[in-house]
Design a protein around this motif. Structure first.
Motif, PDB file in Angstrom:
ATOM      1  N   SER A 128       0.835  -1.199   0.000  1.00 23.74           N
ATOM      2  CA  SER A 128       0.000   0.000   0.000  1.00 23.74           C
ATOM      3  C   SER A 128       0.869   1.247   0.000  1.00 23.74           C
ATOM      4  N   GLU A 157      -2.727   5.300   1.690  1.00 21.59           N
ATOM      5  CA  GLU A 157      -3.417   4.102   2.200  1.00 21.59           C
ATOM      6  C   GLU A 157      -2.883   3.736   3.587  1.00 21.59           C
ATOM      7  N   SER A 158      -1.587   3.874   3.800  1.00 22.35           N
ATOM      8  CA  SER A 158      -1.001   3.600   5.117  1.00 22.35           C
ATOM      9  C   SER A 158      -1.537   4.572   6.152  1.00 22.35           C
ATOM     10  N   ALA A 175      -4.992   3.593   7.061  1.00 23.85           N
ATOM     11  CA  ALA A 175      -4.960   2.423   7.942  1.00 23.85           C
ATOM     12  C   ALA A 175      -4.635   2.841   9.376  1.00 23.85           C
ATOM     13  N   ASP A 207     -10.881   1.903   6.254  1.00 24.69           N
ATOM     14  CA  ASP A 207     -10.773   1.051   5.078  1.00 24.69           C
ATOM     15  C   ASP A 207     -11.799   1.575   4.080  1.00 24.69           C
ATOM     16  N   SER A 245     -13.294   7.574  -1.222  1.00 21.93           N
ATOM     17  CA  SER A 245     -13.632   6.320  -1.908  1.00 21.93           C
ATOM     18  C   SER A 245     -13.800   6.563  -3.404  1.00 21.93           C
ATOM     19  N   LYS A 263     -10.377   7.506  -4.952  1.00 23.77           N
ATOM     20  CA  LYS A 263      -9.537   6.317  -5.155  1.00 23.77           C
ATOM     21  C   LYS A 263      -9.885   5.650  -6.479  1.00 23.77           C
TER      22      LYS A 263
END
Length: 154
Positions: free
Chosen positions: A2, A6-7, A10, A15, A76, A79
């Protein structure tokens, strides 16, 4: 593996789900040059919609949480627009926030801070953006908040 964004998501315990399909005759996002404009995202979670009116049955804190949900939904869609790679985002350019509120409620900017603060949490200085925060007599499906956004990508 990722990417950096994304990290960071997280670390925040987020998510990103697949962005919801449009509810009418529009597209979830449009790309023009290096700008992506994301259609308005409502305060909807997998558990349901966050509905109500600020100044009546929704508190400022609940409104801020609803705006944060809208911002997560924006990411979302973003992405998807970025082919799954949020590290393509150069900066958040602008957010437009709409708050379902009573005529005497005047803290719309504080509500939309829920979305703005989230963008800075995720993107750092690149998350700082221009913005509008307006009150509305109603929003689709009776949701408390809707937020749209424009992002620069590479």
């Amino acid at each position: 593996m990722s990417g950096k964004i994304e990290s960071r998501l997280a670390e925040l315990g987020i998510d990103l789900a697949q962005g919801p399909a449009p509810a009418a005759n529009y597209v979830p996002y449009a790309i023009v040059g290096d700008l992506v404009t994301i259609s308005g995202q409502i305060s909807m979670t997998p558990e349901g919609m966050l509905t109500g009116k600020l100044g009546d049955d929704v508190s400022l804190e609940q409104g801020q949480a609803a705006a944060r949900v809208c911002a997560i939904n924006l990411l979302s869609q973003l992405k998807s627009a970025c082919g799954g790679d949020l590290d393509r985002v150069v900066r958040v350019v602008r957010l437009g926030g709409f708050v379902n509120s009573t005529p005497d409620f005047t803290d719309q900017p504080a509500v939309i801070n829920g979305a703005s603060d989230f963008m800075v949490e995720v993107f750092g200085d690149a998350g700082k953006h221009a913005r509008a925060a307006v009150g509305c007599v109603s929003l689709p499906f009776g949701v408390a908040v809707e937020v749209e956004g424009t992002f620069q990508i590479k």
